[in-house]
Design a protein around this motif. Structure first.
Motif, PDB file in Angstrom:
ATOM      1  N   PHE A 105      41.503  40.439  38.035  1.00 55.98           N
ATOM      2  CA  PHE A 105      40.991  38.899  37.850  1.00 55.98           C
ATOM      3  C   PHE A 105      41.180  38.169  38.976  1.00 55.98           C
ATOM      4  O   PHE A 105      41.024  37.078  39.192  1.00 55.98           O
ATOM      5  CB  PHE A 105      41.682  38.147  36.817  1.00 55.98           C
ATOM      6  CG  PHE A 105      41.566  38.709  35.456  1.00 55.98           C
ATOM      7  CD1 PHE A 105      40.414  38.766  34.709  1.00 55.98           C
ATOM      8  CD2 PHE A 105      42.746  39.351  34.702  1.00 55.98           C
ATOM      9  CE1 PHE A 105      40.251  39.273  33.377  1.00 55.98           C
ATOM     10  CE2 PHE A 105      42.422  39.832  33.454  1.00 55.98           C
ATOM     11  CZ  PHE A 105      41.436  39.948  32.780  1.00 55.98           C
ATOM     12  N   ASP A 109      37.085  34.565  36.648  1.00 55.78           N
ATOM     13  CA  ASP A 109      37.935  33.724  35.713  1.00 55.78           C
ATOM     14  C   ASP A 109      37.833  34.129  34.415  1.00 55.78           C
ATOM     15  O   ASP A 109      36.851  34.037  33.929  1.00 55.78           O
ATOM     16  CB  ASP A 109      37.687  32.267  35.889  1.00 55.78           C
ATOM     17  CG  ASP A 109      38.599  31.367  35.176  1.00 55.78           C
ATOM     18  OD1 ASP A 109      39.284  31.680  34.469  1.00 55.78           O
ATOM     19  OD2 ASP A 109      38.293  30.011  35.380  1.00 55.78           O
ATOM     20  N   ASN A 111      38.759  32.896  31.643  1.00 53.11           N
ATOM     21  CA  ASN A 111      38.358  31.805  30.817  1.00 53.11           C
ATOM     22  C   ASN A 111      36.831  31.371  30.998  1.00 53.11           C
ATOM     23  O   ASN A 111      36.380  30.436  30.117  1.00 53.11           O
ATOM     24  CB  ASN A 111      39.423  30.429  31.204  1.00 53.11           C
ATOM     25  CG  ASN A 111      40.941  30.848  30.877  1.00 53.11           C
ATOM     26  OD1 ASN A 111      41.098  30.821  29.631  1.00 53.11           O
ATOM     27  ND2 ASN A 111      41.628  30.957  31.794  1.00 53.11           N
ATOM     28  N   ARG A 258      45.670  36.098  29.776  1.00 49.11           N
ATOM     29  CA  ARG A 258      45.067  35.254  30.891  1.00 49.11           C
ATOM     30  C   ARG A 258      44.266  34.152  30.335  1.00 49.11           C
ATOM     31  O   ARG A 258      43.968  33.293  31.141  1.00 49.11           O
ATOM     32  CB  ARG A 258      44.085  36.124  31.839  1.00 49.11           C
ATOM     33  CG  ARG A 258      44.678  37.490  32.235  1.00 49.11           C
ATOM     34  CD  ARG A 258      45.448  37.162  33.375  1.00 49.11           C
ATOM     35  NE  ARG A 258      46.335  38.670  33.857  1.00 49.11           N
ATOM     36  CZ  ARG A 258      46.336  38.868  35.225  1.00 49.11           C
ATOM     37  NH1 ARG A 258      46.287  37.548  36.229  1.00 49.11           N
ATOM     38  NH2 ARG A 258      46.918  39.870  35.601  1.00 49.11           N
ATOM     39  N   GLU A 259      43.985  34.045  29.073  1.00 47.45           N
ATOM     40  CA  GLU A 259      43.241  33.036  28.467  1.00 47.45           C
ATOM     41  C   GLU A 259      43.803  31.967  28.005  1.00 47.45           C
ATOM     42  O   GLU A 259      45.131  31.994  27.395  1.00 47.45           O
ATOM     43  CB  GLU A 259      42.124  33.765  27.435  1.00 47.45           C
ATOM     44  CG  GLU A 259      41.062  34.665  27.793  1.00 47.45           C
ATOM     45  CD  GLU A 259      40.308  35.215  26.656  1.00 47.45           C
ATOM     46  OE1 GLU A 259      39.363  35.723  26.657  1.00 47.45           O
ATOM     47  OE2 GLU A 259      40.894  34.909  25.362  1.00 47.45           O
ATOM     48  N   ASN A 264      38.392  27.564  27.276  1.00 48.85           N
ATOM     49  CA  ASN A 264      37.827  28.884  27.588  1.00 48.85           C
ATOM     50  C   ASN A 264      36.386  28.689  26.776  1.00 48.85           C
ATOM     51  O   ASN A 264      36.088  28.098  26.048  1.00 48.85           O
ATOM     52  CB  ASN A 264      38.667  29.859  27.235  1.00 48.85           C
ATOM     53  CG  ASN A 264      38.865  29.948  25.753  1.00 48.85           C
ATOM     54  OD1 ASN A 264      37.917  30.181  24.879  1.00 48.85           O
ATOM     55  ND2 ASN A 264      39.963  29.835  25.408  1.00 48.85           N
TER      56      ASN A 264
END
Length: 322
Positions: A105, A109, A111, A258-259, A264
């Motif tokens: 990543f 991004d 999100n 990651r979210e 998001n």
């Protein structure tokens, strides 16, 4: 590779005792930044660890104490207040976390994977790249030993139950259908209390898959607590880092973490992660008895299609035939 869970495996039945009992849905970095109950000394130690980052592997308790003009016992007590046995455990988990957070990543991004005004094919390419990154992220969190244990439990548990929120039930149903076609039946708990009562009365050798992205979903934790109380086999499918669900379950599969929960464009990560991880489990189970699974799947699928041939699936596409 980052190992999926710090765990003591007592035998091959799946009832290993989790090495940590911290019910905090936080990464090490977040714990170090949360200063609400820190003393001045605690804050100095936290600042030092955060500033050192990967160089922390070079430090010992005595070296930190000397640099900060505090007692070594103060460093150890600080680590214990954060929920670790001592400095070595905190350091190991923090370094593994830094490695995870710094991988993948880099230019995307998760999100906000696409921008306002992007053309349709630009969005399509970005979503494709996002899926690739999510899978690579999950791969980095997979432990071969724990994956092997999960497949082992799946082979030997008389009953298997899958408990998840409604958003993940569709992915669970795909897993159930694949397993059903090779003779392994999975029960998906769709009612709010169904999983809890199965955990209360099921066969002692049963296996539970428990899904929660945060690891703090109350309904899932209630089932996990009953599963742990009865000593049943269990697998958490959850986010990377310390959380209550992973501390209650014998083994963990970690999804791409990651979210954000709210900020998001759509929860892409959890569903793609689950599909990948459950496909890996399915493939591993299949591969333990490859010839039998392949033969049974083709034979029963053929019988099913032929039995309903008039209304069943058919195609003139040569790629799909056979």
């Amino acid at each position: 590779m980052i190992m999926a869970e710090d765990i003591t495996i007592t035998d091959r039945r799946g009832e290993g005792t989790p090495g940590r009992q911290r019910g905090q849905d936080m990464l090490v970095k977040e714990k170090l930044q949360d200063r609400e109950h820190f003393s001045d000394i605690d804050s100095r130690i936290a600042d030092y660890i955060l500033e050192r980052q990967e160089r922390l592997k070079e430090d010992s308790v005595r070296q930190i104490a000397k640099k900060l003009y505090v007692a070594p016992s103060s460093v150890i007590r600080f680590c214990q207040r954060l929920g670790y046995v001592g400095f070595n455990e905190l350091r190991e988990e923090y370094l593994a976390e830094l490695l995870y957070l710094s991988s993948h990543f880099q230019s995307l991004d998760p999100n906000f994977p696409f921008d306002r005004g992007d053309k349709d094919m630009t969005v399509a390419n970005k979503i494709g790249a996002l899926y690739e990154e999510i899978v690579r992220d999950c791969q980095s969190l997979l432990s071969p030993e724990i994956l092997g244990d999960i497949i082992w439990m799946l082979e030997r548990s008389p009953h298997v139950y899958f408990c998840a929120s409604s958003a993940q039930l569709g992915v669970a149903e795909v897993f159930r259908d694949k397993m059903m076609k090779i003779g392994r039946l999975i029960h998906i708990c769709t009612q709010s209390d169904e999983g809890f009562y199965h955990a209360s009365y099921c066969d002692p050798g049963s296996l539970f898959f428990l899904v929660s992205y945060t690891g703090e979903t109350r309904r899932v934790l209630k089932i996990a607590e009953k599963v742990k109380e009865r000593g049943l086999r269990s697998v958490a499918v959850t986010s990377y880092g310390s959380n209550t669900l992973s501390s209650l379950c014998g083994r963990s599969l970690y999804v791409s973490t990651r979210e954000k929960l709210i900020a998001n464009l759509g929860a892409f990560g959890i569903n793609v992660s689950m599909m990948y991880l459950l496909d890996v489990v399915y493939a591993g189970y299949f591969n333990r008895d490859y010839d039998r699974c392949l033969s049974d799947k083709i034979r029963h699928s053929s019988e099913s299609e032929n039995a309903g041939k008039r209304d069943g699936r058919h195609s003139n596409n040569p790629i799909l035939e056979g």
